[in-house]
Design a protein around this motif. Structure first.
Motif, PDB file in Angstrom:
ATOM      1  N   ILE A 330       2.287   5.258 -12.097  1.00 50.00           N
ATOM      2  CA  ILE A 330       2.680   5.203 -10.766  1.00 50.00           C
ATOM      3  C   ILE A 330       3.328   6.396 -10.084  1.00 50.00           C
ATOM      4  N   LEU A 331       4.072   7.050 -11.015  1.00 54.84           N
ATOM      5  CA  LEU A 331       4.828   8.368 -10.083  1.00 54.84           C
ATOM      6  C   LEU A 331       3.623   9.251  -9.736  1.00 54.84           C
ATOM      7  N   LEU A 332       2.676   9.448 -10.500  1.00 49.82           N
ATOM      8  CA  LEU A 332       1.479  10.318 -10.225  1.00 49.82           C
ATOM      9  C   LEU A 332       0.584   9.914  -8.954  1.00 49.82           C
ATOM     10  N   GLN A 333       0.520   8.444  -8.855  1.00 51.18           N
ATOM     11  CA  GLN A 333       0.014   7.733  -7.593  1.00 51.18           C
ATOM     12  C   GLN A 333       0.790   8.272  -6.359  1.00 51.18           C
ATOM     13  N   TYR A 334       2.028   8.122  -6.469  1.00 50.20           N
ATOM     14  CA  TYR A 334       2.766   8.503  -5.189  1.00 50.20           C
ATOM     15  C   TYR A 334       3.024   9.795  -4.996  1.00 50.20           C
ATOM     16  N   GLY A 335       2.366  10.746  -5.815  1.00 49.09           N
ATOM     17  CA  GLY A 335       2.505  12.222  -5.345  1.00 49.09           C
ATOM     18  C   GLY A 335       3.439  13.168  -6.268  1.00 49.09           C
ATOM     19  N   ALA A 336       3.928  12.681  -7.580  1.00 51.95           N
ATOM     20  CA  ALA A 336       4.929  13.400  -8.275  1.00 51.95           C
ATOM     21  C   ALA A 336       4.032  14.422  -8.797  1.00 51.95           C
ATOM     22  N   ASP A 337       4.777  15.604  -8.810  1.00 48.61           N
ATOM     23  CA  ASP A 337       4.201  17.117  -9.211  1.00 48.61           C
ATOM     24  C   ASP A 337       4.651  17.194 -10.917  1.00 48.61           C
ATOM     25  N   LEU A 338       3.851  18.285 -11.347  1.00 49.33           N
ATOM     26  CA  LEU A 338       3.940  18.571 -12.692  1.00 49.33           C
ATOM     27  C   LEU A 338       4.927  19.628 -12.901  1.00 49.33           C
ATOM     28  N   THR A 339       5.728  20.107 -12.131  1.00 49.58           N
ATOM     29  CA  THR A 339       6.560  21.210 -12.663  1.00 49.58           C
ATOM     30  C   THR A 339       7.309  20.653 -13.673  1.00 49.58           C
ATOM     31  N   GLY A 340       7.735  21.871 -14.451  1.00 50.44           N
ATOM     32  CA  GLY A 340       8.504  21.602 -15.764  1.00 50.44           C
ATOM     33  C   GLY A 340       9.944  21.847 -15.317  1.00 50.44           C
ATOM     34  N   ASP A 341      10.633  21.933 -16.368  1.00 51.14           N
ATOM     35  CA  ASP A 341      12.380  21.959 -16.225  1.00 51.14           C
ATOM     36  C   ASP A 341      12.690  23.286 -16.266  1.00 51.14           C
ATOM     37  N   ASN A 342      14.005  23.626 -16.168  1.00 54.99           N
ATOM     38  CA  ASN A 342      14.684  24.799 -16.028  1.00 54.99           C
ATOM     39  C   ASN A 342      14.431  25.799 -17.380  1.00 54.99           C
ATOM     40  N   ALA A 343      14.406  24.832 -18.367  1.00 53.00           N
ATOM     41  CA  ALA A 343      13.897  25.781 -19.686  1.00 53.00           C
ATOM     42  C   ALA A 343      12.318  26.251 -19.944  1.00 53.00           C
ATOM     43  N   GLY A 344      11.673  25.942 -18.821  1.00 48.76           N
ATOM     44  CA  GLY A 344      10.402  26.282 -19.073  1.00 48.76           C
ATOM     45  C   GLY A 344       9.191  25.231 -19.704  1.00 48.76           C
ATOM     46  N   THR A 345      10.013  24.126 -19.929  1.00 45.56           N
ATOM     47  CA  THR A 345       9.062  23.097 -20.650  1.00 45.56           C
ATOM     48  C   THR A 345       8.327  22.364 -19.590  1.00 45.56           C
ATOM     49  N   PHE A 346       6.917  22.392 -20.100  1.00 44.40           N
ATOM     50  CA  PHE A 346       5.851  21.700 -19.108  1.00 44.40           C
ATOM     51  C   PHE A 346       5.839  20.185 -19.370  1.00 44.40           C
ATOM     52  N   VAL A 347       5.571  19.535 -18.225  1.00 45.30           N
ATOM     53  CA  VAL A 347       5.358  17.999 -18.377  1.00 45.30           C
ATOM     54  C   VAL A 347       4.107  17.888 -19.359  1.00 45.30           C
ATOM     55  N   GLU A 348       3.099  18.451 -19.364  1.00 44.81           N
ATOM     56  CA  GLU A 348       1.897  18.115 -20.032  1.00 44.81           C
ATOM     57  C   GLU A 348       2.373  18.144 -21.672  1.00 44.81           C
ATOM     58  N   THR A 349       3.404  19.148 -21.949  1.00 46.69           N
ATOM     59  CA  THR A 349       3.598  19.504 -23.310  1.00 46.69           C
ATOM     60  C   THR A 349       4.580  18.310 -24.074  1.00 46.69           C
ATOM     61  N   LEU A 350       4.894  17.359 -23.233  1.00 46.23           N
ATOM     62  CA  LEU A 350       5.581  16.355 -23.685  1.00 46.23           C
ATOM     63  C   LEU A 350       5.025  15.102 -24.061  1.00 46.23           C
ATOM     64  N   ALA A 351       3.742  14.824 -23.593  1.00 43.42           N
ATOM     65  CA  ALA A 351       2.734  13.783 -23.625  1.00 43.42           C
ATOM     66  C   ALA A 351       2.153  13.815 -25.397  1.00 43.42           C
ATOM     67  N   ARG A 352       2.902  12.708 -25.831  1.00 44.21           N
ATOM     68  CA  ARG A 352       2.354  12.452 -27.364  1.00 44.21           C
ATOM     69  C   ARG A 352       1.210  11.482 -27.506  1.00 44.21           C
ATOM     70  N   LYS A 353       1.188  10.401 -26.461  1.00 44.59           N
ATOM     71  CA  LYS A 353       0.113   9.439 -26.457  1.00 44.59           C
ATOM     72  C   LYS A 353      -1.097  10.054 -25.818  1.00 44.59           C
ATOM     73  N   GLN A 354      -2.108   9.490 -26.315  1.00 45.90           N
ATOM     74  CA  GLN A 354      -3.480  10.064 -26.021  1.00 45.90           C
ATOM     75  C   GLN A 354      -3.811   9.460 -24.444  1.00 45.90           C
ATOM     76  N   ASP A 355      -3.480   8.114 -24.077  1.00 44.81           N
ATOM     77  CA  ASP A 355      -3.309   7.754 -22.802  1.00 44.81           C
ATOM     78  C   ASP A 355      -2.717   8.600 -21.702  1.00 44.81           C
ATOM     79  N   ILE A 356      -1.811   9.010 -22.067  1.00 45.86           N
ATOM     80  CA  ILE A 356      -0.778   9.755 -20.921  1.00 45.86           C
ATOM     81  C   ILE A 356      -1.240  11.280 -21.131  1.00 45.86           C
ATOM     82  N   ARG A 357      -1.813  11.948 -22.051  1.00 43.00           N
ATOM     83  CA  ARG A 357      -2.605  13.185 -22.111  1.00 43.00           C
ATOM     84  C   ARG A 357      -3.870  12.951 -21.171  1.00 43.00           C
ATOM     85  N   GLU A 358      -4.477  11.810 -21.244  1.00 44.41           N
ATOM     86  CA  GLU A 358      -5.608  11.743 -20.479  1.00 44.41           C
ATOM     87  C   GLU A 358      -5.199  11.599 -19.018  1.00 44.41           C
ATOM     88  N   LEU A 359      -4.360  10.935 -18.705  1.00 40.79           N
ATOM     89  CA  LEU A 359      -3.731  10.580 -17.434  1.00 40.79           C
ATOM     90  C   LEU A 359      -3.230  11.585 -16.600  1.00 40.79           C
TER      91      LEU A 359
END
Length: 366
Positions: A330-359
């Motif tokens: 839903i957040l992606l549908q409404y325009g959420a961006d993939l910017t990481g946090d202040n420590a340089g952690t990327f959103v993509e690296t947080l995904a452990r579930k396959q369906d989230i990685r595919e999303l």
């Protein structure tokens, strides 16, 4: 002394409702060791089991046949048969135990008294009266600072509470060691009539426990919308009060998935984009807990979807971190961006579930 298998056979007869056979077993047995531990992990004896199932006749037969029986035998948690009978609500067994010298104020491992356990369910006033008749001290408190009154507040028995107050008029004022009142307890349990009663006799809707939670916040957590209305009509209420993390009622409603509560709170002036001490909005709270309907509602209200807290974390960052697939979608549908946090952690690296990685992969490609 007879133990082990014979005692288990006796207990089996009791559990199967074969009372006459159980009584005959006792009368024909010799040197029955009632203190034998049938349960090695808990330390429960035959007497604990009989009290738990309310086998009053069998218990009485044992006491008559073996007058030296230790009626106050404790298990490894310090529970006596009286604790078990009270907890299960077996009035006749409670009465028998009290008549035969059961200690009425024993605390199991400095924890619950028989009276506290008796009122953990509604409809136990008769048992409580019996305990009081035999000397129960209703002012005792356990290791957490709870009293019989607070135990009764959680079960929601007004008759029990009124009975206690007739004996100890200030019982409702007790505060547990972590700062919680009976009003906190009843609010979290969502018990409308008890909350109304406690507010009427002076309960403070704004009192804060050690974490800063108020009864009002706990009422929201209970998901009882009628209870929320009761608090909102209370003139003493401070609806915008924050806990020690800076969360207000809106954050609590968002993280517990209460869309109706959010609507009511907005109507009385709370800001849908209010910030906690760490800079998180109700959207962050909902996303972190995977509260999809709340996220959808907040998106329709056009809150800032990409607001970042003091650590640079967005709602999407928290949703993906929590492995909440639908919320992330839903957040992606409404325009959420993939910017990481202040420590340089990327959103993509947080995904452990396959369906989230595919999303996230599909979103990047689009």
């Amino acid at each position: 002394m007879a133990a082990g298998k014979p005692l288990k056979n006796l207990l089996g007869l009791v559990q199967e409702g074969r009372t006459e056979e159980a009584l005959q077993f006792i009368q024909t047995s010799e040197n029955l060791d009632t203190s034998y531990l049938l349960h090695k992990k808990s330390g429960d004896s035959l007497l604990h089991d009989l009290a738990t199932v309310g086998a009053t006749q069998v218990f009485e037969a044992i006491l008559i046949t073996y007058p030296d029986t230790d009626i106050n035998i404790r298990n490894f948690d310090g529970k006596t048969p009286l604790h078990d009978a009270c907890q299960q609500g077996h009035r006749d067994t409670v009465h028998l135990l009290l008549q035969n010298g059961a200690k009425v104020n024993t605390l199991k491992k400095a924890d619950w008294s028989p009276a506290m356990l008796a009122v953990t369910h509604p409809g136990r006033l008769d048992i409580l009266k019996l305990l009081v008749k035999y000397g129960a001290d209703l002012t005792l408190y356990n290791k957490d600072g709870w009293t019989t009154f607070q135990s009764g507040a959680r079960s929601g028995d007004l008759e029990v509470l009124q009975f206690i107050l007739n004996m100890h008029q200030d019982a409702w004022k007790n505060i547990s060691k972590n700062g919680r009142t009976s009003l906190h307890t009843a609010s979290l349990a969502g018990i409308t009539d008890v909350v109304q009663f406690l507010l009427r006799i002076g309960g403070d809707p704004n009192s804060m426990d050690s974490c800063g939670n108020t009864p009002f916040m706990d009422a929201i957590r209970s998901a009882n919308i009628q209870l929320l209305d009761i608090f909102l009509s209370e003139p003493r209420l401070k609806p915008d009060q924050c806990d020690k993390l800076g969360r207000n009622a809106l954050h609590i409603a968002a993280e517990s998935g209460q869309v109706d509560a959010i609507i009511k709170l907005r109507k009385i002036g709370l800001d849908l984009e209010s910030k906690t001490g760490s800079g998180q909005t109700p959207l962050h709270s909902a996303a972190r807990e995977g509260q999809t309907e709340v996220v959808r509602f907040l998106m329709q209200e056009k809150v800032d979807i990409n607001h970042r807290d003091k650590n640079g974390r967005s709602a999407l960052f928290l949703a993906v971190s929590g492995q909440h697939t639908d919320t992330s979608a839903i957040l992606l549908q409404y325009g959420a961006d993939l910017t990481g946090d202040n420590a340089g952690t990327f959103v993509e690296t947080l995904a452990r579930k396959q369906d989230i990685r595919e999303l996230l992969e599909r979103h990047k490609k689009n």
